[in-house]
Motif scaffolding. Structure first.
Motif, PDB file in Angstrom:
ATOM      1  N   TRP A   1      -1.675   2.659   4.161  1.00  0.00           N
ATOM      2  CA  TRP A   1      -2.100   2.317   5.524  1.00  0.00           C
ATOM      3  C   TRP A   1      -2.809   3.425   6.242  1.00  0.00           C
ATOM      4  O   TRP A   1      -3.315   3.266   7.323  1.00  0.00           O
ATOM      5  CB  TRP A   1      -0.892   1.810   6.315  1.00  0.00           C
ATOM      6  CG  TRP A   1      -0.379   0.635   5.594  1.00  0.00           C
ATOM      7  CD1 TRP A   1      -0.971  -0.611   5.578  1.00  0.00           C
ATOM      8  CD2 TRP A   1       0.713   0.572   4.684  1.00  0.00           C
ATOM      9  NE1 TRP A   1      -0.291  -1.413   4.710  1.00  0.00           N
ATOM     10  CE2 TRP A   1       0.745  -0.737   4.155  1.00  0.00           C
ATOM     11  CE3 TRP A   1       1.660   1.492   4.285  1.00  0.00           C
ATOM     12  CZ2 TRP A   1       1.700  -1.141   3.226  1.00  0.00           C
ATOM     13  CZ3 TRP A   1       2.618   1.093   3.368  1.00  0.00           C
ATOM     14  CH2 TRP A   1       2.637  -0.214   2.857  1.00  0.00           C
TER      15      TRP A   1
ATOM     16  N   ALA B   1      -6.340  -7.446   1.699  1.00  0.00           N
ATOM     17  CA  ALA B   1      -5.595  -7.959   2.848  1.00  0.00           C
ATOM     18  C   ALA B   1      -6.581  -8.331   3.950  1.00  0.00           C
ATOM     19  O   ALA B   1      -7.225  -7.446   4.513  1.00  0.00           O
ATOM     20  CB  ALA B   1      -4.627  -6.902   3.355  1.00  0.00           C
TER      21      ALA B   1
ATOM     22  N   PRO C   1      -3.103 -10.926   0.514  1.00  0.00           N
ATOM     23  CA  PRO C   1      -1.840 -10.844   1.250  1.00  0.00           C
ATOM     24  C   PRO C   1      -2.132 -10.982   2.743  1.00  0.00           C
ATOM     25  O   PRO C   1      -2.351 -10.001   3.447  1.00  0.00           O
ATOM     26  CB  PRO C   1      -1.303  -9.456   0.894  1.00  0.00           C
ATOM     27  CG  PRO C   1      -2.489  -8.674   0.469  1.00  0.00           C
ATOM     28  CD  PRO C   1      -3.583  -9.610   0.076  1.00  0.00           C
TER      29      PRO C   1
ATOM     30  N   GLU D   1      -0.050  -8.957   5.283  1.00  0.00           N
ATOM     31  CA  GLU D   1       0.063  -7.491   5.247  1.00  0.00           C
ATOM     32  C   GLU D   1      -0.378  -6.822   6.554  1.00  0.00           C
ATOM     33  O   GLU D   1       0.372  -6.097   7.193  1.00  0.00           O
ATOM     34  CB  GLU D   1      -0.718  -6.903   4.059  1.00  0.00           C
ATOM     35  CG  GLU D   1      -0.620  -5.380   4.007  1.00  0.00           C
ATOM     36  CD  GLU D   1      -1.406  -4.725   2.875  1.00  0.00           C
ATOM     37  OE1 GLU D   1      -1.936  -5.426   1.986  1.00  0.00           O
ATOM     38  OE2 GLU D   1      -1.492  -3.483   2.893  1.00  0.00           O
TER      39      GLU D   1
ATOM     40  N   GLN E   1       7.607  -4.790   7.052  1.00  0.00           N
ATOM     41  CA  GLN E   1       6.920  -3.689   6.357  1.00  0.00           C
ATOM     42  C   GLN E   1       7.752  -3.187   5.189  1.00  0.00           C
ATOM     43  O   GLN E   1       7.230  -2.818   4.148  1.00  0.00           O
ATOM     44  CB  GLN E   1       6.664  -2.533   7.335  1.00  0.00           C
ATOM     45  CG  GLN E   1       5.726  -2.889   8.465  1.00  0.00           C
ATOM     46  CD  GLN E   1       5.467  -1.714   9.398  1.00  0.00           C
ATOM     47  OE1 GLN E   1       6.125  -0.686   9.320  1.00  0.00           O
ATOM     48  NE2 GLN E   1       4.499  -1.882  10.281  1.00  0.00           N
TER      49      GLN E   1
ATOM     50  N   TYR F   1       7.388  -5.684   2.389  1.00  0.00           N
ATOM     51  CA  TYR F   1       6.048  -6.065   1.936  1.00  0.00           C
ATOM     52  C   TYR F   1       5.700  -5.700   0.495  1.00  0.00           C
ATOM     53  O   TYR F   1       5.121  -6.504  -0.256  1.00  0.00           O
ATOM     54  CB  TYR F   1       4.940  -5.538   2.886  1.00  0.00           C
ATOM     55  CG  TYR F   1       3.594  -5.798   2.276  1.00  0.00           C
ATOM     56  CD1 TYR F   1       3.089  -7.098   2.216  1.00  0.00           C
ATOM     57  CD2 TYR F   1       2.880  -4.787   1.643  1.00  0.00           C
ATOM     58  CE1 TYR F   1       1.898  -7.385   1.565  1.00  0.00           C
ATOM     59  CE2 TYR F   1       1.687  -5.065   0.980  1.00  0.00           C
ATOM     60  CZ  TYR F   1       1.203  -6.359   0.946  1.00  0.00           C
ATOM     61  OH  TYR F   1       0.043  -6.640   0.288  1.00  0.00           O
ATOM     62  N   THR F   2       6.061  -4.509   0.062  1.00  0.00           N
ATOM     63  CA  THR F   2       5.629  -4.075  -1.277  1.00  0.00           C
ATOM     64  C   THR F   2       6.118  -5.030  -2.372  1.00  0.00           C
ATOM     65  O   THR F   2       5.479  -5.180  -3.408  1.00  0.00           O
ATOM     66  CB  THR F   2       6.036  -2.613  -1.570  1.00  0.00           C
ATOM     67  OG1 THR F   2       5.331  -2.160  -2.728  1.00  0.00           O
ATOM     68  CG2 THR F   2       7.540  -2.461  -1.800  1.00  0.00           C
TER      69      THR F   2
ATOM     70  N   GLN G   1       3.394  -7.498  -2.902  1.00  0.00           N
ATOM     71  CA  GLN G   1       2.241  -6.966  -3.624  1.00  0.00           C
ATOM     72  C   GLN G   1       2.555  -6.746  -5.107  1.00  0.00           C
ATOM     73  O   GLN G   1       1.655  -6.675  -5.937  1.00  0.00           O
ATOM     74  CB  GLN G   1       1.706  -5.685  -2.952  1.00  0.00           C
ATOM     75  CG  GLN G   1       0.374  -5.259  -3.531  1.00  0.00           C
ATOM     76  CD  GLN G   1      -0.453  -4.371  -2.623  1.00  0.00           C
ATOM     77  OE1 GLN G   1      -0.454  -4.512  -1.401  1.00  0.00           O
ATOM     78  NE2 GLN G   1      -1.190  -3.444  -3.211  1.00  0.00           N
TER      79      GLN G   1
ATOM     80  N   HIS H   1       2.285   1.496  -4.158  1.00  0.00           N
ATOM     81  CA  HIS H   1       2.814   0.154  -4.463  1.00  0.00           C
ATOM     82  C   HIS H   1       3.100   0.005  -5.954  1.00  0.00           C
ATOM     83  O   HIS H   1       4.142  -0.481  -6.361  1.00  0.00           O
ATOM     84  CB  HIS H   1       1.791  -0.938  -4.105  1.00  0.00           C
ATOM     85  CG  HIS H   1       1.675  -1.198  -2.638  1.00  0.00           C
ATOM     86  ND1 HIS H   1       2.706  -1.691  -1.889  1.00  0.00           N
ATOM     87  CD2 HIS H   1       0.631  -1.053  -1.787  1.00  0.00           C
ATOM     88  CE1 HIS H   1       2.312  -1.838  -0.629  1.00  0.00           C
ATOM     89  NE2 HIS H   1       1.053  -1.449  -0.541  1.00  0.00           N
TER      90      HIS H   1
END
Ligand code: TRP
Length: 373
Positions: A11, A80, A112, A115, A191, A194-195, A198, A226
């Motif tokens: 990010w 994303a 995603p 994301e 958050q 999230y991984t 992915q 990730h």
């Protein structure tokens, strides 16, 4: 501004990126001559490999060994949706298209769409919805084979993805995620989860086809955290570790360290008009040339810090001889900044002219690409 401490998480990419350090700290492997020789058996080497735009990877030898044994891999990459697509996004996708063509393999492309909603304060689901379709057009426009390319959209394919994501999530602790992604106690819990989402496309095809299939992920270096995690977890669930092939960032027009990004004030989008491209390059592309023409003729320019030259090298000029000529002429002051910019503008605009036509045609093709079981 250069920052003393570079930051590379998915990010935030800022400060001076030291790619050598990334290799040392994270343990990605440089792509060496041996790997290039192996790829050469399948096709002449892509200019992004030759020029070390794609410079590192994980388990590439294994992927090629398996392929040679007849155990084909599939490709996995993603985007994303959160804004318009720019030239920096196009770079790894073009390379992915080449990989699909030379190895004749499937591509699973993840969108995603939760994301950026989870990670950016000012992005809502209505924004991601708006950009989802728009971004798909850019991917389709690059010519991926619809029979071998499957789009996975997290919210749309939630039913398919949620269970495998939970399997991944169960093997990850908060402290693992904290260190990998720079999260803390006040990060929202979306958050933290999230991984796991992915990670899913790296083994979803294996679930669907009910057999283990090797996975190769082309991506920019910021996504490595990730997949470092995915590589730890997937074997615990009975799947292969995903392999990767990784690229550096296209620099922003300003020439600042970091990546081309929509948060930079001036960025070249795939929907820009020829005039917009011309104005942006002429006004904002950082030049490695000298302050005056006289001085430039005498001292020559510096192609390494020149953004136009870097765009040619990394993305736009496929022809090695032509690139070398430009490099030499610029370095020895024969070619001026104005001339270099003019050529770069022509290259971008001829790419975008074709791209924008294909983008229009893509509007009718979206359904062919979205995965249906
Ligand atoms: N996280 C990526 C982004 O910010 C999107 C993404 C999802 C991705 N899966 C991927 C990128 C796999 C590269 C490879 O846009």
């Amino acid at each position: 501004m250069r920052r003393a401490h570079p930051s590379v998480t998915p990010w935030e990419v800022s400060g001076e990126i030291n790619y050598e350090k990334l290799i040392k700290e994270f343990g990605v492997e440089k792509i060496d001559e041996k790997i290039l020789e192996r790829i050469k058996k399948h096709s002449p080497i892509h200019y992004m490999l030759k020029r070390k735009v794609f410079f590192a990877g994980r388990d590439l030898k294994w992927i090629l060994d398996e392929y040679d044994k007849g155990n084909k891999f599939f490709l996995y990459t993603g985007r994303a949706p959160s804004g318009k697509v720019h030239l920096g996004h196009i770079m790894p996708w073009l390379f992915t298209k080449w990989l699909q063509d030379i190895f004749d393999v499937e591509l699973w492309f993840q969108f995603p769409d939760e994301e950026k909603m989870l990670f950016k304060k000012d992005i809502s689901f209505s924004d991601t919805k708006k950009f989802l379709e728009d971004n798909m057009l850019d991917v389709i426009a690059l010519g991926f084979n619809p029979k071998k390319t499957h789009f996975i959209i997290d919210t749309k394919h939630a039913q398919l993805m949620y269970k495998p994501a939970c399997e991944v999530a169960k093997k990850i602790t908060f402290s693992m995620v904290k260190t990998s992604f720079g999260l803390n106690e006040s990060s929202n819990i979306g958050q933290i989860f999230y991984t796991s989402m992915q990670a899913v496309p790296a083994f979803l095809p294996s679930i669907i086809k009910e057999k283990n299939i090797p996975c190769l992920i082309p991506h920019a270096v910021d996504q490595d955290p990730h997949f470092r995690l995915s590589r730890d977890i997937l074997p615990k669930l009975g799947y292969y570790k995903p392999a990767s092939i990784q690229c550096i960032f296209l620099p922003p027009l300003s020439g600042n360290e970091g990546k081309m990004s929509s948060s930079e004030q001036y960025t070249i989008y795939t929907t820009d008009s020829p005039k917009e491209v011309k104005d942006k390059i002429n006004k904002y592309a950082f030049s490695g040339g000298q302050a005056t023409l006289d001085e430039h003729r005498k001292k020559g320019g510096n192609p390494y810090i020149d953004v136009s030259f870097q765009y040619l090298r990394m993305l736009l000029e496929e022809d090695d001889k032509k690139l070398k000529q430009i490099h030499d002429d610029y370095k020895f002051g024969k070619l001026t900044t104005g001339e270099l910019k003019k050529y770069t503008i022509e290259k971008i605009n001829s790419f975008l002219e074709k791209h924008q036509k294909e983008r229009e045609k893509a509007k009718k093709k979206i359904d062919e690409f979205i995965y249906t079981s």
